[in-house]
Design a protein around this motif. Structure first.
Motif, PDB file in Angstrom:
ATOM      1  N   ASP A 108       1.581  10.410  -8.977  1.00 44.02           N
ATOM      2  CA  ASP A 108       0.408   9.967 -10.567  1.00 44.02           C
ATOM      3  C   ASP A 108       1.891   9.300 -11.512  1.00 44.02           C
ATOM      4  O   ASP A 108       1.551   9.814 -12.648  1.00 44.02           O
ATOM      5  CB  ASP A 108       0.297  11.662 -11.197  1.00 44.02           C
ATOM      6  CG  ASP A 108      -1.511  11.284 -12.433  1.00 44.02           C
ATOM      7  OD1 ASP A 108      -1.697  10.950 -11.780  1.00 44.02           O
ATOM      8  OD2 ASP A 108      -1.648  12.576 -13.662  1.00 44.02           O
ATOM      9  N   ASP A 137      -3.192  -2.045 -11.470  1.00 47.52           N
ATOM     10  CA  ASP A 137      -3.288  -1.240 -12.405  1.00 47.52           C
ATOM     11  C   ASP A 137      -1.776  -0.549 -12.823  1.00 47.52           C
ATOM     12  O   ASP A 137      -1.763   0.295 -12.839  1.00 47.52           O
ATOM     13  CB  ASP A 137      -4.541   0.069 -12.111  1.00 47.52           C
ATOM     14  CG  ASP A 137      -4.304   0.019 -11.214  1.00 47.52           C
ATOM     15  OD1 ASP A 137      -4.321  -0.464  -9.573  1.00 47.52           O
ATOM     16  OD2 ASP A 137      -4.602   1.456 -10.479  1.00 47.52           O
ATOM     17  N   LEU A 138      -1.381  -0.824 -11.173  1.00 45.75           N
ATOM     18  CA  LEU A 138      -0.413  -0.042 -10.692  1.00 45.75           C
ATOM     19  C   LEU A 138       1.312  -0.952 -11.814  1.00 45.75           C
ATOM     20  O   LEU A 138       2.453  -0.547 -12.203  1.00 45.75           O
ATOM     21  CB  LEU A 138       0.277   1.055  -9.966  1.00 45.75           C
ATOM     22  CG  LEU A 138      -1.085   1.400  -8.963  1.00 45.75           C
ATOM     23  CD1 LEU A 138      -0.396   1.935  -7.712  1.00 45.75           C
ATOM     24  CD2 LEU A 138      -0.651   3.073  -9.940  1.00 45.75           C
ATOM     25  N   LEU A 179       3.106   6.071  -5.959  1.00 46.76           N
ATOM     26  CA  LEU A 179       2.927   5.793  -7.218  1.00 46.76           C
ATOM     27  C   LEU A 179       1.911   6.814  -7.480  1.00 46.76           C
ATOM     28  O   LEU A 179       1.622   7.436  -8.796  1.00 46.76           O
ATOM     29  CB  LEU A 179       3.041   4.534  -7.838  1.00 46.76           C
ATOM     30  CG  LEU A 179       4.217   3.868  -7.982  1.00 46.76           C
ATOM     31  CD1 LEU A 179       3.452   2.306  -8.823  1.00 46.76           C
ATOM     32  CD2 LEU A 179       5.444   4.214  -8.146  1.00 46.76           C
ATOM     33  N   ARG A 180       0.581   6.632  -6.693  1.00 48.01           N
ATOM     34  CA  ARG A 180      -0.628   7.406  -6.887  1.00 48.01           C
ATOM     35  C   ARG A 180       0.003   8.943  -7.046  1.00 48.01           C
ATOM     36  O   ARG A 180      -1.003  10.014  -7.064  1.00 48.01           O
ATOM     37  CB  ARG A 180      -2.024   6.998  -6.234  1.00 48.01           C
ATOM     38  CG  ARG A 180      -2.060   5.932  -6.694  1.00 48.01           C
ATOM     39  CD  ARG A 180      -2.915   5.028  -6.332  1.00 48.01           C
ATOM     40  NE  ARG A 180      -3.772   4.212  -7.033  1.00 48.01           N
ATOM     41  CZ  ARG A 180      -3.986   2.801  -6.603  1.00 48.01           C
ATOM     42  NH1 ARG A 180      -3.792   2.166  -4.425  1.00 48.01           N
ATOM     43  NH2 ARG A 180      -4.380   1.738  -7.582  1.00 48.01           N
ATOM     44  N   HIS A 181       0.973   8.888  -5.412  1.00 53.45           N
ATOM     45  CA  HIS A 181       1.107  10.895  -5.378  1.00 53.45           C
ATOM     46  C   HIS A 181       1.464  11.206  -6.442  1.00 53.45           C
ATOM     47  O   HIS A 181       1.591  12.682  -6.555  1.00 53.45           O
ATOM     48  CB  HIS A 181       1.689  10.333  -4.394  1.00 53.45           C
ATOM     49  CG  HIS A 181       2.256  11.947  -4.005  1.00 53.45           C
ATOM     50  ND1 HIS A 181       2.213  12.815  -2.899  1.00 53.45           N
ATOM     51  CD2 HIS A 181       3.850  12.798  -4.124  1.00 53.45           C
ATOM     52  CE1 HIS A 181       2.098  14.096  -2.887  1.00 53.45           C
ATOM     53  NE2 HIS A 181       3.230  13.604  -3.305  1.00 53.45           N
ATOM     54  N   ASP A 198       1.169  -1.605  -0.085  1.00 52.31           N
ATOM     55  CA  ASP A 198       0.495  -0.525   0.195  1.00 52.31           C
ATOM     56  C   ASP A 198       0.694   0.934  -0.245  1.00 52.31           C
ATOM     57  O   ASP A 198       0.529   2.484  -0.539  1.00 52.31           O
ATOM     58  CB  ASP A 198      -1.459   0.497   1.219  1.00 52.31           C
ATOM     59  CG  ASP A 198      -2.393  -1.197   0.947  1.00 52.31           C
ATOM     60  OD1 ASP A 198      -2.371  -1.762  -0.123  1.00 52.31           O
ATOM     61  OD2 ASP A 198      -2.039  -1.464   2.023  1.00 52.31           O
ATOM     62  N   THR A 216       2.090  -6.367  -4.780  1.00 51.53           N
ATOM     63  CA  THR A 216       1.181  -4.984  -5.118  1.00 51.53           C
ATOM     64  C   THR A 216       0.704  -5.487  -6.680  1.00 51.53           C
ATOM     65  O   THR A 216      -0.610  -5.106  -7.477  1.00 51.53           O
ATOM     66  CB  THR A 216       2.472  -4.151  -5.751  1.00 51.53           C
ATOM     67  OG1 THR A 216       3.457  -3.324  -4.447  1.00 51.53           O
ATOM     68  CG2 THR A 216       1.948  -3.092  -6.600  1.00 51.53           C
ATOM     69  N   HIS A 238      -2.517  -4.211  -6.337  1.00 47.74           N
ATOM     70  CA  HIS A 238      -2.985  -2.778  -7.038  1.00 47.74           C
ATOM     71  C   HIS A 238      -2.557  -3.301  -8.876  1.00 47.74           C
ATOM     72  O   HIS A 238      -1.789  -2.310  -9.289  1.00 47.74           O
ATOM     73  CB  HIS A 238      -1.998  -2.266  -6.239  1.00 47.74           C
ATOM     74  CG  HIS A 238      -2.498  -1.310  -4.951  1.00 47.74           C
ATOM     75  ND1 HIS A 238      -3.523  -0.767  -4.622  1.00 47.74           N
ATOM     76  CD2 HIS A 238      -1.287  -2.211  -3.963  1.00 47.74           C
ATOM     77  CE1 HIS A 238      -3.311  -0.854  -3.269  1.00 47.74           C
ATOM     78  NE2 HIS A 238      -2.222  -1.506  -2.961  1.00 47.74           N
ATOM     79  N   ALA A 240       2.044   1.443  -3.920  1.00 49.11           N
ATOM     80  CA  ALA A 240       1.007   2.734  -4.093  1.00 49.11           C
ATOM     81  C   ALA A 240       0.475   3.722  -4.297  1.00 49.11           C
ATOM     82  O   ALA A 240       0.514   4.506  -4.338  1.00 49.11           O
ATOM     83  CB  ALA A 240      -0.203   1.521  -4.456  1.00 49.11           C
ATOM     84  N   ALA A 241       0.573   4.353  -2.820  1.00 43.96           N
ATOM     85  CA  ALA A 241       0.781   5.051  -2.746  1.00 43.96           C
ATOM     86  C   ALA A 241       1.420   6.305  -2.830  1.00 43.96           C
ATOM     87  O   ALA A 241       1.330   7.242  -3.670  1.00 43.96           O
ATOM     88  CB  ALA A 241       0.185   5.634  -0.699  1.00 43.96           C
TER      89      ALA A 241
END
Length: 274
Positions: A86, A111-112, A82-84, A76, A105, A109, A79-80
């Motif tokens: 973008d 999609d990442l 990579l999403r931070h 997580d 992952t 997750h 994932a956090a």
């Protein structure tokens, strides 16, 4: 520019997570092993950053990243991050604990994740049956119970040699680097602190559903358990294969950086060509 100047961080609800961010191009995330930190990838980053944006985090509780104060999962945190940023999907390349995080992952997750590279591990549900590995883990447990930090480090360092060599037969620079990283991470923790990691369930069963390409790059003289888990993973997923770095144990990217880099580079080039 140097490695220190490339360090960044994000703030999470449970403290700061540090990462190195360098280069431009397709995204590649390098995940370090347990008790070491992002610097274990220093030999690979400059070359990889010529064609990729390379993200190299310190896992929670390791290196410069904050210790956990609440239950968490390493996947997580990835994932956090990579999403931070973008960013994603990414190729995730991990060694040992980092390999397990990469697989988690892909499960949690997907999609990442564009592809996986693992070394010396399978999923985050390890299986230890080899007597040599059992002896090392038992020595670590005894040292931890006794509060013997140097004894714990001595036992931990046996993974750098593997079961077929003594530590004196390993490049001294590699030994120094691994021990220094592990000592730094160990200094962040107390022997009696709770383990706040939350396991990802049913990883071996769910791994059969991983559809992205998976490459295992194993040290040829790593421990039998480490080799068996990585090989089980590439047999389990839909598109898996193994390459071997001969003459290296649990840290093939540090012992033979050129050989490891060539294998990883060829795999990444193949992904770019697809």
């Amino acid at each position: 520019m140097n490695a220190a100047s490339e360090l960044n961080f994000i703030e999470t609800e449970d403290g700061r997570l540090v990462h190195r961010d360098v280069g431009e191009g397709p995204l590649l995330v390098l995940l370090h092993g347990g008790f070491v930190d992002h610097r274990m990838w220093d030999d690979q980053v400059p070359e990889l950053a010529r064609r990729h944006r390379v993200i190299v985090p310190d896992a929670r509780g390791h290196g410069g990243s904050a210790n956990a104060t609440r239950p968490f999962r390493h996947t997580d945190d990835v994932a956090a991050l990579l999403r931070h940023l973008d960013a994603g999907p990414a190729v995730l390349a991990g060694l040992s604990m980092g390999a397990a995080t990469a697989v988690d992952t892909a499960l949690e997750h997907p999609d990442l994740v564009r592809a996986l590279v693992v070394s010396g591990a399978g999923t985050s549900e390890p299986e230890f049956v080899d007597p040599w590995c059992g002896q090392v883990l038992a020595a670590q447990a005894r040292a931890l119970e006794a509060g013997d930090i140097e004894g714990w480090l001595d036992a931990f360092m046996l993974f750098a040699a593997g079961p077929h060599r003594t530590l004196d037969e390993v490049d001294g620079t590699v030994v120094r680097r691994v021990r220094e990283m592990a000592a730094r991470t160990l200094s962040k923790h107390r022997g009696d602190e709770p383990d706040l990691r939350v396991p990802v369930p049913d990883t071996w069963t769910r791994a059969a559903g991983i559809e992205v390409p998976v490459l295992a790059v194993n040290g040829g003289i790593d421990g039998a358990d480490q080799l068996a888990m990585a090989r089980r993973l590439v047999r389990t997923v839909a598109h898996g294969r193994e390459m071997v770095v001969e003459g290296a144990a649990h840290y093939p990217n540090m012992e033979r950086p050129d050989a490891f880099g060539e294998i990883l580079g060829d795999f990444l080039a193949g992904l770019r060509a697809r």
